[in-house]
Design a protein around this motif. Structure first.
Motif, PDB file in Angstrom:
ATOM      1  N   UNK A   1       0.832  -1.212   0.000  1.00  0.00           N
ATOM      2  CA  UNK A   1       0.000   0.000   0.000  1.00  0.00           C
ATOM      3  C   UNK A   1       0.865   1.260   0.000  1.00  0.00           C
ATOM      4  N   UNK A   2       1.965   1.199   0.731  1.00  0.00           N
ATOM      5  CA  UNK A   2       2.885   2.335   0.751  1.00  0.00           C
ATOM      6  C   UNK A   2       3.432   2.609  -0.649  1.00  0.00           C
ATOM      7  N   UNK A   3       3.855   1.563  -1.344  1.00  0.00           N
ATOM      8  CA  UNK A   3       4.404   1.727  -2.694  1.00  0.00           C
ATOM      9  C   UNK A   3       3.340   2.311  -3.626  1.00  0.00           C
ATOM     10  N   UNK A   4       2.147   1.753  -3.591  1.00  0.00           N
ATOM     11  CA  UNK A   4       1.057   2.257  -4.437  1.00  0.00           C
ATOM     12  C   UNK A   4       0.710   3.699  -4.082  1.00  0.00           C
ATOM     13  N   UNK A   5       0.657   3.974  -2.797  1.00  0.00           N
ATOM     14  CA  UNK A   5       0.343   5.331  -2.353  1.00  0.00           C
ATOM     15  C   UNK A   5       1.401   6.338  -2.769  1.00  0.00           C
ATOM     16  N   UNK A   6       2.660   5.948  -2.665  1.00  0.00           N
ATOM     17  CA  UNK A   6       3.743   6.857  -3.040  1.00  0.00           C
ATOM     18  C   UNK A   6       3.736   7.115  -4.537  1.00  0.00           C
TER      19      UNK A   6
END
Length: 84
Positions: free
Chosen positions: A33-38
């Protein structure tokens, strides 16, 4: 203008360090989720700052764009620091 460019380069390094630190502290699924959010945030930052560049606000143009990039980057750094 040059001041914004130089400071943005410094803060991009801080952002990347905070991102890596956050990745190391969160569980597996959250990392996805962090990667997608970033990635989404990078696209948002670019689009929003291009808008700021085109608006008739002083000083205008490239200065507005660079100032916006810096402001958005500093905000994202703070978000990363607030997670844990």
């Amino acid at each position: 203008y040059a001041c914004y460019v130089e400071e943005l380069a410094r803060q991009d390094k801080v952002l990347n360090a905070e991102y890596r630190a956050l990745q190391s502290r969160i569980p597996g699924e959250a990392k996805d989720h962090l990667v997608k959010g970033q990635r989404a945030w990078i696209a948002y930052r670019e689009a929003w700052c291009k808008l700021e560049q085109e608006l008739p606000n002083a000083p205008g143009g490239e200065v507005n764009y660079q100032a916006c990039l810096l402001e958005q980057t500093l905000s994202q750094i703070n978000k990363f620091k607030e997670v844990f």
